[in-house]
Design a protein around this motif. Sequence first.
Motif, PDB file in Angstrom:
ATOM      1  N   LYS A   7       0.841  -1.091  -0.034  1.00 56.39           N
ATOM      2  CA  LYS A   7      -0.030   0.046  -0.180  1.00 56.39           C
ATOM      3  C   LYS A   7       0.945   1.253   0.015  1.00 56.39           C
ATOM      4  O   LYS A   7       0.361   2.409  -0.309  1.00 56.39           O
ATOM      5  CB  LYS A   7      -0.711   0.174   1.239  1.00 56.39           C
ATOM      6  CG  LYS A   7      -2.090  -0.933   1.024  1.00 56.39           C
ATOM      7  CD  LYS A   7      -2.864  -1.050   2.373  1.00 56.39           C
ATOM      8  CE  LYS A   7      -4.159  -2.044   2.257  1.00 56.39           C
ATOM      9  NZ  LYS A   7      -4.778  -2.196   3.393  1.00 56.39           N
ATOM     10  N   ARG A   8       2.209   1.113   0.336  1.00 58.19           N
ATOM     11  CA  ARG A   8       3.160   2.277   0.175  1.00 58.19           C
ATOM     12  C   ARG A   8       3.434   2.707  -1.065  1.00 58.19           C
ATOM     13  O   ARG A   8       3.506   1.697  -2.128  1.00 58.19           O
ATOM     14  CB  ARG A   8       4.124   2.135   0.937  1.00 58.19           C
ATOM     15  CG  ARG A   8       4.100   2.035   2.534  1.00 58.19           C
ATOM     16  CD  ARG A   8       5.253   2.137   3.433  1.00 58.19           C
ATOM     17  NE  ARG A   8       6.369   1.124   2.875  1.00 58.19           N
ATOM     18  CZ  ARG A   8       6.601  -0.046   3.463  1.00 58.19           C
ATOM     19  NH1 ARG A   8       5.916  -0.382   4.635  1.00 58.19           N
ATOM     20  NH2 ARG A   8       7.522  -0.563   3.194  1.00 58.19           N
ATOM     21  N   SER A   9       3.655   4.040  -1.581  1.00 57.70           N
ATOM     22  CA  SER A   9       4.044   4.132  -2.608  1.00 57.70           C
ATOM     23  C   SER A   9       5.479   3.935  -2.984  1.00 57.70           C
ATOM     24  O   SER A   9       6.134   3.776  -2.185  1.00 57.70           O
ATOM     25  CB  SER A   9       3.580   5.870  -2.858  1.00 57.70           C
ATOM     26  OG  SER A   9       4.954   6.420  -2.258  1.00 57.70           O
ATOM     27  N   MET A  10       5.751   3.881  -4.178  1.00 54.32           N
ATOM     28  CA  MET A  10       7.280   3.592  -4.771  1.00 54.32           C
ATOM     29  C   MET A  10       8.087   4.710  -4.032  1.00 54.32           C
ATOM     30  O   MET A  10       9.155   4.537  -3.758  1.00 54.32           O
ATOM     31  CB  MET A  10       7.278   3.540  -6.081  1.00 54.32           C
ATOM     32  CG  MET A  10       8.736   3.303  -6.462  1.00 54.32           C
ATOM     33  SD  MET A  10       9.446   1.411  -6.321  1.00 54.32           S
ATOM     34  CE  MET A  10       8.612   0.592  -7.375  1.00 54.32           C
ATOM     35  N   GLU A  11       7.533   6.004  -3.982  1.00 51.24           N
ATOM     36  CA  GLU A  11       8.088   7.243  -3.723  1.00 51.24           C
ATOM     37  C   GLU A  11       8.697   7.012  -2.048  1.00 51.24           C
ATOM     38  O   GLU A  11       9.801   7.531  -1.748  1.00 51.24           O
ATOM     39  CB  GLU A  11       7.555   8.378  -3.961  1.00 51.24           C
ATOM     40  CG  GLU A  11       8.172   9.391  -3.472  1.00 51.24           C
ATOM     41  CD  GLU A  11       7.453  10.910  -3.856  1.00 51.24           C
ATOM     42  OE1 GLU A  11       6.999  11.537  -2.889  1.00 51.24           O
ATOM     43  OE2 GLU A  11       7.376  11.353  -5.168  1.00 51.24           O
ATOM     44  N   GLN A  12       7.671   6.630  -1.542  1.00 54.96           N
ATOM     45  CA  GLN A  12       8.046   6.643   0.174  1.00 54.96           C
ATOM     46  C   GLN A  12       8.940   5.361   0.526  1.00 54.96           C
ATOM     47  O   GLN A  12       9.920   5.755   1.273  1.00 54.96           O
ATOM     48  CB  GLN A  12       6.532   6.001   0.816  1.00 54.96           C
ATOM     49  CG  GLN A  12       5.581   6.947   0.758  1.00 54.96           C
ATOM     50  CD  GLN A  12       4.405   6.372   1.473  1.00 54.96           C
ATOM     51  OE1 GLN A  12       3.778   5.338   0.806  1.00 54.96           O
ATOM     52  NE2 GLN A  12       3.793   7.080   2.404  1.00 54.96           N
ATOM     53  N   ASP A  13       9.082   4.292  -0.403  1.00 52.13           N
ATOM     54  CA  ASP A  13       9.959   3.346  -0.230  1.00 52.13           C
ATOM     55  C   ASP A  13      11.356   3.867  -0.621  1.00 52.13           C
ATOM     56  O   ASP A  13      12.272   3.574   0.111  1.00 52.13           O
ATOM     57  CB  ASP A  13       9.535   1.922  -0.539  1.00 52.13           C
ATOM     58  CG  ASP A  13       8.450   1.367   0.288  1.00 52.13           C
ATOM     59  OD1 ASP A  13       8.505   1.635   1.356  1.00 52.13           O
ATOM     60  OD2 ASP A  13       7.763   0.685  -0.602  1.00 52.13           O
ATOM     61  N   SER A  24      12.583   6.855  -0.792  1.00 54.02           N
ATOM     62  CA  SER A  24      12.852   7.760   0.227  1.00 54.02           C
ATOM     63  C   SER A  24      13.535   7.145   1.337  1.00 54.02           C
ATOM     64  O   SER A  24      14.656   7.671   1.943  1.00 54.02           O
ATOM     65  CB  SER A  24      11.709   8.945   0.674  1.00 54.02           C
ATOM     66  OG  SER A  24      11.337   9.509  -0.441  1.00 54.02           O
TER      67      SER A  24
END
Length: 114
Positions: free
Chosen positions: A69-75, A77
């Motif tokens: 459920k997390r975005s690629m950008e969050q991971d 970062s």
Amino acid sequence: MLVGRNAKKLADQQKEARRKYNVTAHIIDVDLSQPDAAQKIYDTCKKNGWTIDYLINNAGFGGQGEFIKRSMEQDMSMIAVNIETPTRLTKLFLPDFVKRGRYAWPTSSRLLRY
């Protein structure tokens, strides 16, 4: 040296360090998740003639919620802050440490130098 992306928090920590420990703390306002963060930190230190003796990583965060459920950008970062930027900082500052004879090889049986 205080480094982070929140200039106000850094300024507060700078004042506290000065008050509590009577030390000078310099601030570098930079987002550690950005690819050029380590280079900016290194360049700022060099430009100002600041000699760094230790790198202490006190930044980092973990993924919140389910991976799917997390975005690629969050991971990405998280990986940048936890792994990429500390690795880049080490690569940039280590030659200076070695030149001054102030370094440690924590994963080997060699003598530590400080």
